[in-house]
Scaffold this motif. Structure first.
Motif, PDB file in Angstrom:
ATOM      1  N   LEU A 104      17.815  -2.271  -5.412  1.00 58.68           N
ATOM      2  CA  LEU A 104      17.795  -3.016  -4.156  1.00 58.68           C
ATOM      3  C   LEU A 104      17.583  -2.083  -2.973  1.00 58.68           C
ATOM      4  CD1 LEU A 104      18.185  -5.600  -2.510  1.00 58.68           C
ATOM      5  CD2 LEU A 104      20.666  -5.195  -2.619  1.00 58.68           C
ATOM      6  N   ALA A 105      18.217  -0.910  -3.004  1.00 59.96           N
ATOM      7  CA  ALA A 105      18.052   0.042  -1.902  1.00 59.96           C
ATOM      8  C   ALA A 105      16.608   0.515  -1.801  1.00 59.96           C
ATOM      9  CB  ALA A 105      18.994   1.231  -2.100  1.00 59.96           C
ATOM     10  N   VAL A 106      15.978   0.796  -2.950  1.00 59.49           N
ATOM     11  CA  VAL A 106      14.560   1.198  -2.923  1.00 59.49           C
ATOM     12  C   VAL A 106      13.706   0.062  -2.391  1.00 59.49           C
ATOM     13  CG1 VAL A 106      12.590   1.893  -4.337  1.00 59.49           C
ATOM     14  CG2 VAL A 106      14.853   2.829  -4.829  1.00 59.49           C
ATOM     15  N   HIS A 107      13.975  -1.148  -2.840  1.00 59.87           N
ATOM     16  CA  HIS A 107      13.229  -2.319  -2.369  1.00 59.87           C
ATOM     17  C   HIS A 107      13.308  -2.447  -0.858  1.00 59.87           C
ATOM     18  CE1 HIS A 107      13.401  -6.547  -0.972  1.00 59.87           C
ATOM     19  NE2 HIS A 107      12.335  -6.703  -1.744  1.00 59.87           N
ATOM     20  N   ASP A 134       3.007   7.067  -3.879  1.00 58.87           N
ATOM     21  CA  ASP A 134       2.812   6.178  -2.747  1.00 58.87           C
ATOM     22  C   ASP A 134       3.738   4.978  -2.926  1.00 58.87           C
ATOM     23  OD1 ASP A 134       1.638   4.719  -4.784  1.00 58.87           O
ATOM     24  OD2 ASP A 134      -0.414   4.872  -4.003  1.00 58.87           O
ATOM     25  N   ALA A 135       3.611   3.972  -2.070  1.00 59.20           N
ATOM     26  CA  ALA A 135       4.516   2.821  -2.154  1.00 59.20           C
ATOM     27  C   ALA A 135       4.399   2.124  -3.505  1.00 59.20           C
ATOM     28  CB  ALA A 135       4.226   1.847  -1.015  1.00 59.20           C
ATOM     29  N   GLY A 136       3.165   1.995  -4.010  1.00 57.23           N
ATOM     30  CA  GLY A 136       2.983   1.374  -5.318  1.00 57.23           C
ATOM     31  C   GLY A 136       3.596   2.200  -6.426  1.00 57.23           C
ATOM     32  N   GLY A 137       3.497   3.534  -6.312  1.00 59.80           N
ATOM     33  CA  GLY A 137       4.097   4.394  -7.316  1.00 59.80           C
ATOM     34  C   GLY A 137       5.607   4.303  -7.320  1.00 59.80           C
ATOM     35  N   VAL A 138       6.207   4.188  -6.137  1.00 58.60           N
ATOM     36  CA  VAL A 138       7.663   4.021  -6.063  1.00 58.60           C
ATOM     37  C   VAL A 138       8.066   2.688  -6.687  1.00 58.60           C
ATOM     38  CG1 VAL A 138       9.614   3.726  -4.495  1.00 58.60           C
ATOM     39  CG2 VAL A 138       7.909   5.506  -4.042  1.00 58.60           C
ATOM     40  N   ALA A 139       7.318   1.626  -6.391  1.00 54.13           N
ATOM     41  CA  ALA A 139       7.635   0.315  -6.968  1.00 54.13           C
ATOM     42  C   ALA A 139       7.502   0.347  -8.481  1.00 54.13           C
ATOM     43  CB  ALA A 139       6.710  -0.747  -6.373  1.00 54.13           C
ATOM     44  N   ARG A 140       6.437   0.977  -8.967  1.00 54.00           N
ATOM     45  CA  ARG A 140       6.254   1.066 -10.420  1.00 54.00           C
ATOM     46  C   ARG A 140       7.386   1.853 -11.070  1.00 54.00           C
ATOM     47  NH1 ARG A 140       2.644   5.646 -12.816  1.00 54.00           N
ATOM     48  NH2 ARG A 140       4.007   5.915 -14.622  1.00 54.00           N
ATOM     49  N   ALA A 141       7.768   2.979 -10.480  1.00 54.55           N
ATOM     50  CA  ALA A 141       8.863   3.788 -11.023  1.00 54.55           C
ATOM     51  C   ALA A 141      10.159   2.986 -11.059  1.00 54.55           C
ATOM     52  CB  ALA A 141       9.045   5.048 -10.195  1.00 54.55           C
ATOM     53  N   LEU A 252       6.711 -10.140 -16.416  1.00 58.68           N
ATOM     54  CA  LEU A 252       6.521 -10.191 -14.961  1.00 58.68           C
ATOM     55  C   LEU A 252       5.055 -10.297 -14.561  1.00 58.68           C
ATOM     56  CD1 LEU A 252       9.101  -7.422 -13.971  1.00 58.68           C
ATOM     57  CD2 LEU A 252       9.410  -9.900 -13.796  1.00 58.68           C
ATOM     58  N   GLY A 253       4.143 -10.130 -15.526  1.00 60.58           N
ATOM     59  CA  GLY A 253       2.725 -10.208 -15.207  1.00 60.58           C
ATOM     60  C   GLY A 253       2.213  -9.027 -14.402  1.00 60.58           C
ATOM     61  N   VAL A 254       2.760  -7.817 -14.659  1.00 61.98           N
ATOM     62  CA  VAL A 254       2.320  -6.615 -13.968  1.00 61.98           C
ATOM     63  C   VAL A 254       1.883  -5.582 -14.998  1.00 61.98           C
ATOM     64  CG1 VAL A 254       3.867  -7.016 -12.012  1.00 61.98           C
ATOM     65  CG2 VAL A 254       4.639  -5.592 -13.933  1.00 61.98           C
ATOM     66  N   ASP A 282       7.927  -7.243  -6.798  1.00 59.16           N
ATOM     67  CA  ASP A 282       8.176  -7.176  -8.237  1.00 59.16           C
ATOM     68  C   ASP A 282       9.459  -6.426  -8.562  1.00 59.16           C
ATOM     69  OD1 ASP A 282       5.764  -8.551  -9.121  1.00 59.16           O
ATOM     70  OD2 ASP A 282       4.704  -6.809  -8.314  1.00 59.16           O
ATOM     71  N   VAL A 283       9.911  -5.557  -7.672  1.00 59.18           N
ATOM     72  CA  VAL A 283      11.212  -4.921  -7.862  1.00 59.18           C
ATOM     73  C   VAL A 283      12.305  -5.983  -7.856  1.00 59.18           C
ATOM     74  CG1 VAL A 283      12.901  -3.342  -6.857  1.00 59.18           C
ATOM     75  CG2 VAL A 283      10.478  -2.706  -6.896  1.00 59.18           C
ATOM     76  N   THR A 284      12.227  -6.924  -6.929  1.00 63.10           N
ATOM     77  CA  THR A 284      13.194  -8.024  -6.889  1.00 63.10           C
ATOM     78  C   THR A 284      13.116  -8.864  -8.148  1.00 63.10           C
ATOM     79  OG1 THR A 284      13.159  -8.124  -4.478  1.00 63.10           O
ATOM     80  CG2 THR A 284      13.867 -10.102  -5.633  1.00 63.10           C
ATOM     81  N   ARG A 285      11.918  -9.161  -8.596  1.00 64.06           N
ATOM     82  CA  ARG A 285      11.746  -9.964  -9.813  1.00 64.06           C
ATOM     83  C   ARG A 285      12.297  -9.229 -11.037  1.00 64.06           C
ATOM     84  NH1 ARG A 285       6.225 -10.615 -10.934  1.00 64.06           N
ATOM     85  NH2 ARG A 285       6.678 -12.472 -12.166  1.00 64.06           N
ATOM     86  N   ALA A 286      12.092  -7.918 -11.089  1.00 57.91           N
ATOM     87  CA  ALA A 286      12.630  -7.131 -12.206  1.00 57.91           C
ATOM     88  C   ALA A 286      14.151  -7.131 -12.187  1.00 57.91           C
ATOM     89  CB  ALA A 286      12.088  -5.703 -12.139  1.00 57.91           C
TER      90      ALA A 286
END
Length: 320
Positions: A104-107, A134-141, A252-254, A282-286
Motif C-alpha cells: 500500500l505504501a508503494v502504491h 521506472d514507475a512501471g518497474g516498481v509496480a511490477r516488482a 489479474l490479466g497482466v 494493479d498493485v491494489t488489485r494484487a
C-alpha cells in the motif's frame, strides 16, 4: 476439544491476529532468529556445501525440536493452552498484514508520482536494484513480491502448521528465513547457501501450489490464471515462485517478468501471463487478491488440521 481441533483453532486465531495486528513491533521472534543465525554463520561458514548443510540442519532442526517441546508441553496442559500456543506461533511466523502495508505504501507513492519515494519503499519488498526502475518497474516488482510473499509468508506456513503443528510452523519459518539470508546465489553463498535454498524449496512446495490454485479460484480471471500457470510457470527459475507469480499474472490479466537487476547482475526473467504491464492500480488489485488467497488458505489449513493424524503423548512416569 481434541488436539487436531485445537491446532485448527490456533491456526485460525493466529491468522486473525496477523490480519488485525500485523507483525510484533518489538522483540519479533523471526528477527531474533535472524540474529542468532547470523552469529552462528560466523562459526559454521565455509565455502562448501557440507558446511551449509550443517548450518541449516542446526537451525531448522533446532527450531523443529523447540516446536516439539512447546507443543508437547502445551498439550499436557490442555486443549486451550495448545490452541493459544499454536495461535501465538502462527501469528509470529505470518507476515500477510505487513506485506499488505508495504505494498500500500508503494502504491501511494506511485499514485502521488513520487518515484524516488516509491523506489526507496519497494526495497522493503524486493532485493533488486531500485535505481533502474521506472514507475512501471516498481509496480511490477510490487505485484511480483505480493504474489510470491503471499505464498512464502502466509499460505506455506499455514499449510506447514496444519500438517505438523508448532514444529512445522517453526521449521518452515526457519527455512524460509535462511533462504533469504544465505540462499541467494552470491559469491559468498553460492555453495554454503545451497542447502538453505533447497530445503526452502521443498518445504514451500505444497504452499506454492495451494497459493496458485487459490489465486485461480479467487481471481477475476480463473481461466487466465490456470492458463498462465500451466504454460508459463515452468520457465521461471524458482520452482515455487513460478506457479504463484504466473497464477497471479493470469488472474489479474497482466504480464510479469522481464529484465531484473540485482546489483551488478541482470536477469531476463521469463514473461508470465498475458496483458499489459502492471500499474499502480494493479498493485491494489494484487493486494485484494492476496487477501482472498490468505483467507482461503486459512480455511483450507484448518480443514487439513482437523483431519491430520496426531501422535499421542507418551504416558507420564509415576512419581515415586
Amino acid at each position: 476439544m481434541t488436539a487436531p481441533s485445537a491446532r485448527a483453532a490456533g491456526l485460525v486465531l493466529g491468522f486473525a491476529a496477523d490480519r488485525l495486528l500485523g507483525d510484533p513491533q518489538r522483540l519479533h521472534p523471526v528477527a531474533g532468529f535472524g540474529r542468532a543465525a547470523a552469529a552462528l554463520e560466523r562459526r559454521t561458514y565455509a565455502d562448501r556445501r557440507p558446511a551449509g548443510v550443517v548450518h541449516v540442519g542446526l537451525l531448522v532442526g533446532g527450531s523443529a525440536l523447540a516446536g516439539v517441546v512447546a507443543q508437547a508441553t502445551a498439550r499436557r496442559r490442555g486443549p486451550l493452552t495448545e490452541t493459544l500456543v499454536v495461535a501465538g506461533c502462527t501469528w509470529a511466523v505470518l507476515g500477510g498484514r505487513s506485506l499488505e502495508r508495504e505494498a500500500l505504501a508503494v502504491h501511494d507513492h506511485l499514485v502521488a508520482d513520487d518515484l524516488p519515494a516509491a523506489r526507496r519503499r519497494v526495497t522493503h519488498l524486493v532485493g533488486r536494484d531500485p535505481s533502474v526502475l521506472d514507475a512501471g518497474g516498481v509496480a511490477r516488482a510490487t505485484v511480483e513480491s505480493v504474489a510470491e510473499n503471499t505464498s512464502d509468508a502466509v499460505v506455506a506456513p499455514l499449510v506447514a502448521g496444519a500438517v505438523a503443528g508448532v514444529p512445522g510452523l517453526l521449521a518452515y519459518r526457519a527455512a524460509n528465513t535462511l533462504d533469504a539470508m544465505v540462499g541467494h546465489r552470491t559469491a559468498r553463498h553460492d555453495r554454503f547457501g545451497w542447502a538453505g535454498a533447497r530445503i526452502d524449496d521443498v518445504l514451500g512446495l505444497p504452499g506454492a501450489r495451494l497459493t496458485a490454485a487459490l489465486a485461480a479460484a479467487a481471481g477475476p480471471d480463473h481461466a487466465g490464471a490456470l492458463r498462465a500457470w500451466c504454460r508459463d510457470a515452468g520457465a521461471h527459475p524458482s520452482p515455487n515462485a513460478g506457479p504463484v507469480e504466473a497464477a497471479f499474472a493470469g488472474a489479474l490479466g497482466v504480464t510479469l517478468g522481464g529484465p531484473t537487476t540485482y546489483g551488478d547482475r541482470t536477469e531476463d526473467r521469463p514473461r508470465l501471463g498475458d496483458g499489459a504491464a502492471p500499474t499502480a492500480h494493479d498493485v491494489t488489485r494484487a493486494r485484494r487478491l492476496a487477501a482472498r488467497v490468505g483467507l482461503g488458505a486459512a480455511v483450507v489449513s484448518a480443514l487439513i488440521a482437523v483431519r491430520a493424524p496426531t501422535q499421542p503423548l507418551p504416558p507420564r512416569r509415576p512419581r515415586r
